[in-house]
Design an enzyme around this catalytic site. Structure first.
Site, short mmCIF file in Angstrom:
data_model
loop_
_atom_site.label_atom_id
_atom_site.label_comp_id
_atom_site.label_asym_id
_atom_site.label_seq_id
_atom_site.Cartn_x
_atom_site.Cartn_y
_atom_site.Cartn_z
N HIS A 181 0.39 -0.57 0.68
CA HIS A 181 0.31 -0.41 0.22
C HIS A 181 1.01 0.82 -0.10
CE1 HIS A 181 -4.49 -1.17 0.85
NE2 HIS A 181 -3.50 -2.44 1.40
N ASP A 188 -8.00 -1.51 -0.95
CA ASP A 188 -8.90 -1.99 -0.37
C ASP A 188 -9.99 -1.41 -0.09
OD1 ASP A 188 -6.53 -3.65 0.75
OD2 ASP A 188 -6.50 -2.57 2.09
#
Length: 271
Positions: A181, A188
């Protein structure tokens, strides 16, 4: 990650979510310290993950602002996209706002944000919408996850996020020092179905909540209802059509491919 490495017996499903030994392509919840402690953290990552190779370790970008990092707020492209940025509040596995999240916003590298906007546009024609839980994640947030994992006395979120596991087992298998990330290319999310006018949207049933530590979070896990399996497939199909690849051990986790900066992580706060 295109072809995730098989998991050794006894390892958690999230342990494979770091950088692959070939091209640093893994994409899940690897938690990273920031700035001065970064090299030490990467050494810990290698030790925890059992990865030994000569590939280039990720660089920590010197960018101090989202503009310098080419990170854009997805709402500059889709002003009304549904968001519930979990790490900016208390409804997450840490049970508190996470370091680096100063606002509930979704930042992504510009090419990734533009691709995600196209996915949202295509879904709306079918009365579906995305709902985003997390996007770019600062390296300092990953360090916060590691600190939380060391605090074995804090069990506030066990029932929701790791009901079948002892917290002492999370660090290393589930929580590690580097996150895909932090490269700005991973998101997500889940799907919502909307009424005909694309209002009054409700999330589809996926079988687990976000950030569930356990094999039931695997995208193709056995034991799902037919509807849950269909809903996960619907999300995966829409995201793959937009150029995103699922991390098979987390049904909510998608990375744009090819990643714009596959060897660079960022520590710009979300604000």
């Amino acid at each position: 990650m295109t072809n995730p490495s098989p998991m050794p017996a006894g390892r958690s499903p999230l342990a494979g979510d770091a950088f692959s030994s070939a091209r640093y392509k893994s994409i899940a919840r690897k938690r990273a310290p920031a700035k001065a402690g970064y090299l030490l953290a990467f050494g810990l990552f290698v030790a925890v993950s059992g990865i030994a190779h000569a590939d280039q370790p990720p660089d920590l970008s010197p960018a101090r602002t989202s503009a310098e990092a080419n990170l854009v707020d997805i709402r500059t492209l889709v002003p009304d996209i549904a968001e519930d940025i979990k790490y900016a509040g208390r409804d997450n596995f840490v049970g508190a706002p996470v370091d680096g999240y100063r606002a509930p916003k979704c930042f992504l590298l510009r090419p990734v944000a533009e691709a995600l906007a196209r996915v949202e546009h295509d879904l709306r024609a079918r009365h579906l919408r995305l709902k985003i839980w997390d996007c770019y994640r600062p390296a300092r947030a990953v360090a916060d996850f590691v600190r939380w994992a060391h605090d074995l006395g804090d069990q506030r979120t066990k029932a929701q996020h790791y009901p079948t596991l002892d917290k002492s087992k999370l660090l290393g298998d589930y929580i590690a020092p580097v996150s895909g990330h932090s490269r700005g290319g991973t998101v997500d999310l889940t799907l919502e179905r909307c009424a005909a006018e694309n209002a009054h949207c409700e999330p589809l049933e996926m079988g687990t909540d976000f950030d569930y530590f356990g094999v039931r979070a695997n995208t193709d896990t056995p034991g799902l209802t037919p509807q849950q399996r269909e809903n996960r497939s619907l999300l995966r199909s829409a995201m793959e059509h937009g150029g995103f690849q699922n991390y098979p051990l987390e049904w909510w986790h998608y990375t744009f491919t090819p990643e714009p900066t596959p060897h660079t992580i960022y520590d710009v706060p979300v604000q």
